[in-house]
Design a protein around this motif. Structure first.
Motif, mmCIF file in Angstrom:
data_model
loop_
_atom_site.group_PDB
_atom_site.id
_atom_site.type_symbol
_atom_site.label_atom_id
_atom_site.label_comp_id
_atom_site.label_asym_id
_atom_site.label_seq_id
_atom_site.Cartn_x
_atom_site.Cartn_y
_atom_site.Cartn_z
ATOM 1 N N LEU A 78 -2.155 22.540 -1.767
ATOM 2 C CA LEU A 78 -1.407 23.605 -2.432
ATOM 3 C C LEU A 78 -2.358 24.603 -3.079
ATOM 4 N N ASP A 79 -2.152 25.868 -2.808
ATOM 5 C CA ASP A 79 -2.916 26.952 -3.416
ATOM 6 C C ASP A 79 -1.949 27.765 -4.279
ATOM 7 N N PHE A 80 -1.874 27.419 -5.546
ATOM 8 C CA PHE A 80 -0.906 28.046 -6.444
ATOM 9 C C PHE A 80 -1.197 29.527 -6.666
ATOM 10 N N ASP A 81 -2.396 29.958 -6.363
ATOM 11 C CA ASP A 81 -2.764 31.354 -6.573
ATOM 12 C C ASP A 81 -2.105 32.292 -5.566
ATOM 13 N N ARG A 82 -1.463 31.738 -4.543
ATOM 14 C CA ARG A 82 -0.845 32.562 -3.504
ATOM 15 C C ARG A 82 0.518 33.130 -3.918
ATOM 16 N N VAL A 83 1.043 32.662 -5.037
ATOM 17 C CA VAL A 83 2.368 33.113 -5.474
ATOM 18 C C VAL A 83 2.255 33.853 -6.801
ATOM 19 N N GLU A 84 2.883 35.003 -6.884
ATOM 20 C CA GLU A 84 2.872 35.777 -8.119
ATOM 21 C C GLU A 84 3.693 35.080 -9.206
ATOM 22 N N ARG A 85 3.297 35.316 -10.432
ATOM 23 C CA ARG A 85 3.935 34.660 -11.583
ATOM 24 C C ARG A 85 5.436 34.880 -11.621
ATOM 25 N N ASP A 86 5.880 36.131 -11.470
ATOM 26 C CA ASP A 86 7.309 36.423 -11.575
ATOM 27 C C ASP A 86 8.112 35.731 -10.470
ATOM 28 N N GLU A 87 7.541 35.707 -9.268
ATOM 29 C CA GLU A 87 8.226 35.056 -8.152
ATOM 30 C C GLU A 87 8.340 33.552 -8.404
ATOM 31 N N TRP A 88 7.268 32.964 -8.921
ATOM 32 C CA TRP A 88 7.266 31.533 -9.233
ATOM 33 C C TRP A 88 8.310 31.203 -10.295
ATOM 34 N N ASN A 89 8.319 31.976 -11.380
ATOM 35 C CA ASN A 89 9.258 31.710 -12.474
ATOM 36 C C ASN A 89 10.706 31.861 -12.019
ATOM 37 N N ALA A 90 10.978 32.888 -11.212
ATOM 38 C CA ALA A 90 12.345 33.123 -10.741
ATOM 39 C C ALA A 90 12.810 31.969 -9.857
ATOM 40 N N ALA A 91 11.934 31.494 -8.978
ATOM 41 C CA ALA A 91 12.297 30.391 -8.085
ATOM 42 C C ALA A 91 12.519 29.102 -8.873
#
Length: 263
Positions: free
Chosen positions: A166-179
């Motif tokens: 898993l590379d958590f840096d590939r997802v933007e913060r807002d997208e992660w929080n919304a999901a």
């Protein structure tokens, strides 16, 4: 009923220096903002130790496993590092699992790890499986603080059994929080199960075949920078205003992003 409310308040306040104030901590910091950045810096160093394989955390995928991760990450900050919370919590009106059900729900998380053969999964199967594990872990939220960082390391440990990482840096913060919010059940009392499908898209972005070229990890880089810098503990100067945050060896922006993910 009054006695029950009073007992609940006492348990909640036991985590604080004073009612409505800062979390009690080993650093004797009384300012929440200062504690936030100090916690991030110290935790980043401890996470770097885990990432480098310097820490022996048995991969049992149960309560002991999750507690061991949390204990190592936050051992420098809280006396209760590695201990499940004793209070109920919510985030923006979305309630996490009640404190009295944490052991039961941690078992649910572990069951979703152990009932799968991660070693033979296709990419699609892995994305769906890890999203399910994470959604249950996130809904459980077993600690008073540090749940996001702990869940991330736990997910990485699960991924170790698969052909993927898993590379958590590939997802933007807002997208992660919304999901993450979308995966919550609308009403925990009516439906206690999260909806892992809401996390499929973000985990699809984060899933990388093991052995492929690693991308730069800003959090690990920040941790390594801290280790090699003149940073010798927490900055004991009074916190500045929100518009004038100190640049504590470059960690402030990363700490803000991690706080959002830990919500």
């Amino acid at each position: 009923m009054t006695e029950e409310v009073s007992e609940t308040k006492q348990r909640w306040n036991a985590y604080l220096w004073e009612p409505g104030g800062c979390l009690r901590n080993k650093l004797d910091i009384k300012n929440p903002l200062e504690l936030h950045f100090a916690e991030y810096a110290l935790r980043a160093n401890r996470q770097a130790e885990i990432d480098r394989g310097e820490v022996d955390i048995p991969r049992t995928y149960d309560a002991a496993h999750v507690k061991a991760i949390h204990r190592h990450l936050l051992q420098d900050v809280y006396d209760w590092a590695g201990e499940f919370r004793t209070v109920d919590m919510n985030n923006r009106g979305q309630h996490f699992v009640p404190a009295e059900l944490l052991d039961k729900w941690t078992d649910k998380v572990g069951a979703r790890v152990k009932d799968k053969d991660w070693s033979t999964m296709s990419r699609e199967e892995f994305v769906q499986g890890i999203a399910e594990v994470y959604s249950y872990q996130n809904l459980t939220h077993p600690f008073r603080e540090g749940n996001g960082a702990t869940a991330k390391v736990f997910a990485q440990h699960v991924a170790e059994m698969s052909p993927y990482r898993l590379d958590f840096d590939r997802v933007e913060r807002d997208e992660w929080n919304a999901a993450s919010r979308a995966a919550y059940p609308p009403d925990l009392e009516k439906s206690s199960d999260p909806d892992p499908s809401k996390l499929y898209a973000v985990f699809d972005k984060m899933t990388v075949e093991r052995g492929s070229v690693l991308r730069a990890d800003p959090e690990l880089a920040a941790a390594l920078q801290l280790q090699n810098s003149t940073y010798a503990g927490v900055d004991t100067r009074p916190a500045t205003g929100m518009g004038e945050r100190r640049d504590t060896h470059g960690i402030d922006r990363e700490a803000e992003q991690e706080a959002e993910r830990d919500g």
